[in-house]
Design an enzyme around this catalytic site. Structure first.
Site, short mmCIF file in Angstrom:
data_model
loop_
_atom_site.label_atom_id
_atom_site.label_comp_id
_atom_site.label_asym_id
_atom_site.label_seq_id
_atom_site.Cartn_x
_atom_site.Cartn_y
_atom_site.Cartn_z
N ASP A 216 5.82 22.90 34.66
CA ASP A 216 6.57 22.58 35.89
C ASP A 216 5.77 23.18 37.04
O ASP A 216 4.83 23.97 36.82
CB ASP A 216 7.98 23.20 35.83
CG ASP A 216 8.78 22.95 37.11
OD1 ASP A 216 8.76 21.80 37.59
OD2 ASP A 216 9.42 23.88 37.64
N TYR B 132 5.79 20.83 44.30
CA TYR B 132 5.16 19.54 44.07
C TYR B 132 5.89 18.44 44.87
O TYR B 132 5.31 17.45 45.26
CB TYR B 132 5.25 19.15 42.58
CG TYR B 132 4.26 19.80 41.64
CD1 TYR B 132 3.40 20.82 42.05
CD2 TYR B 132 4.17 19.36 40.32
CE1 TYR B 132 2.51 21.40 41.16
CE2 TYR B 132 3.27 19.92 39.42
CZ TYR B 132 2.45 20.95 39.84
OH TYR B 132 1.56 21.51 38.96
N GLY B 133 7.20 18.65 45.04
CA GLY B 133 8.07 17.56 45.50
C GLY B 133 7.79 17.06 46.90
O GLY B 133 8.24 15.97 47.27
N ASN C 153 10.79 16.86 37.10
CA ASN C 153 11.15 15.47 37.42
C ASN C 153 10.11 14.82 38.32
O ASN C 153 9.81 13.64 38.20
CB ASN C 153 12.50 15.42 38.12
CG ASN C 153 13.64 15.76 37.18
OD1 ASN C 153 14.21 14.90 36.55
ND2 ASN C 153 13.96 17.04 37.08
N THR C 154 9.57 15.62 39.25
CA THR C 154 8.61 15.08 40.21
C THR C 154 7.36 14.61 39.48
O THR C 154 6.89 13.48 39.69
CB THR C 154 8.26 16.18 41.24
OG1 THR C 154 9.47 16.68 41.79
CG2 THR C 154 7.37 15.66 42.32
N CYS D 247 16.20 17.54 39.42
CA CYS D 247 15.09 18.48 39.63
C CYS D 247 15.41 19.67 38.74
O CYS D 247 16.56 20.15 38.74
CB CYS D 247 15.00 18.91 41.09
SG CYS D 247 13.82 20.26 41.35
N THR D 248 14.41 20.14 38.00
CA THR D 248 14.70 21.20 37.03
C THR D 248 15.02 22.55 37.70
O THR D 248 15.45 23.48 37.03
CB THR D 248 13.54 21.36 36.03
OG1 THR D 248 12.32 21.54 36.76
CG2 THR D 248 13.44 20.14 35.14
N HIS D 249 14.80 22.65 39.00
CA HIS D 249 15.22 23.86 39.71
C HIS D 249 16.72 23.87 40.02
O HIS D 249 17.29 24.93 40.27
CB HIS D 249 14.47 23.98 41.05
CG HIS D 249 13.09 24.51 40.93
ND1 HIS D 249 12.03 23.76 40.47
CD2 HIS D 249 12.57 25.74 41.22
CE1 HIS D 249 10.93 24.50 40.50
NE2 HIS D 249 11.23 25.70 40.94
N1 DGL Z 1 11.14 21.40 39.39
C1 DGL Z 1 10.52 20.25 39.89
C2 DGL Z 1 11.25 18.96 39.59
O1 DGL Z 1 11.96 18.89 38.61
C3 DGL Z 1 9.91 20.22 41.25
C4 DGL Z 1 10.12 21.24 42.27
C5 DGL Z 1 9.00 21.16 43.28
O2 DGL Z 1 7.93 21.68 42.98
O3 DGL Z 1 9.17 20.54 44.34
O4 DGL Z 1 11.10 17.99 40.29
#
Ligand code: DGL
Length: 282
Positions: free
Chosen positions: A14, A46-47, A78-79, A197-199
């Site tokens: 991630d 990443y998003g 997810n991203t 989003c996994t966060h």
């Molecule tokens: N945890 C990530 C997701 O599931 C992305 C968070 C990020 O880096 O923006 O999309």
């Protein structure tokens, strides 16, 4: 498949510690599997990045995990799943690659009685409509509304997951969907909210306080763990060791080991010692 392959760890990555919510579900379902987790904290988030950059980062993270030898890759982001799942599968045809979007879409289609589903995710995931496409494949009549919630990512990484600040940010994002102004034409509010989003599972309590008790909240962690288990089973790759809690977990991060250990423990629900975490360069 050889026994030697079955003994290899499951690799996950991630952008940061968010994917540990998926690792936690994998551990619960398959306590005897070894895990190797990479959090690319140096380049988080990443998003908000372009698809090209996210795909490049995803390939580099995968390459590091493959170099360490893994038997299956979980894209615990997810991203990265939305943007790069096919690219990763093409680049590594010998390794099964499982993303988190399809399992999240399945969970929402099962949970929503009326087929009115809200998806919250990063800007990139919402922009690419990954959940819209995955949900519509399973439930073509579903009514889907998407909302990018980029500020949830730093809030979760900071551990500011409940209280007035988290709730007021959640209200700013979610009230227009769940509490539309009277007289607005959107009278039917969603009955299901996907944390895409996994966060975001860490903010579930703040989100719940904003949207009320009647909306079902789902995320992809448990369904992803189920999909991973099925895939390993189908390929004869289940780890041969038996016991209640015999799998080991190792962590790689691209920046600040003590911080990864500190915030990672919050996501995992169990402490991470700094000496379990290795600093790597991609
Ligand atoms: N945890 C990530 C997701 O599931 C992305 C968070 C990020 O880096 O923006 O999309």
């Amino acid at each position: 498949m050889t026994v030697e392959q079955a003994r290899l760890p499951i690799g996950l990555f991630d952008s940061g510690v968010g994917g540990l919510t998926v690792l936690k579900a994998l551990r619960q379902r398959m306590p005897c599997e070894d895990m190797l987790y990479l959090g690319d904290t140096a380049r988080l988030p990443y998003g908000t990045k372009s698809s090209e950059t996210i795909a490049r980062y995803a390939l580099q993270a995968t390459s590091k995990l493959v170099e360490r030898r893994i038997k299956l890759l979980v894209v615990a982001c997810n991203t990265a799943t939305s943007v790069a799942l096919d690219t990763l599968r093409e680049a590594y045809p010998g390794i099964p690659v499982i993303g988190v979007v399809e399992p999240g879409a399945q969970a929402s289609c099962r949970a929503s009685l009326q087929g009115r589903i809200a998806v919250i995710a990063t800007e990139s995931t919402i922009r690419g409509c990954a959940y819209h496409k995955a949900i519509h494949r399973l439930r073509p009549q579903a009514h889907i509304v998407g909302q990018a919630c980029p500020l949830f990512v730093p809030l979760a990484e900071e551990g500011w997951v409940d209280g007035p600040i988290a709730e007021s940010i959640a209200a700013r994002y979610l009230d227009p969907i769940f509490k539309p102004a009277s007289g607005s034409d959107r009278v039917e509010t969603p009955d299901c909210l996907v944390l895409g989003c996994t966060h975001f599972p860490l903010l579930a309590r703040a989100i719940r306080n904003v949207i009320g008790p009647d909306v079902v909240i789902v995320d992809s962690a448990a369904t992803t763990a189920f999909a991973v288990h099925q895939e390993l089973d189908a390929r004869g790759l289940i780890h041969p060791q038996h016991g209640d809690d015999c799998g080991t977990t190792r962590f790689l991060t691209t920046d600040d080991v003590p911080r990864f250990a500190r915030t990672g423990g919050l996501f995992l629900g169990t402490p991470i010692a700094p000496d379990e975490v290795e600093l790597v360069d991609l």
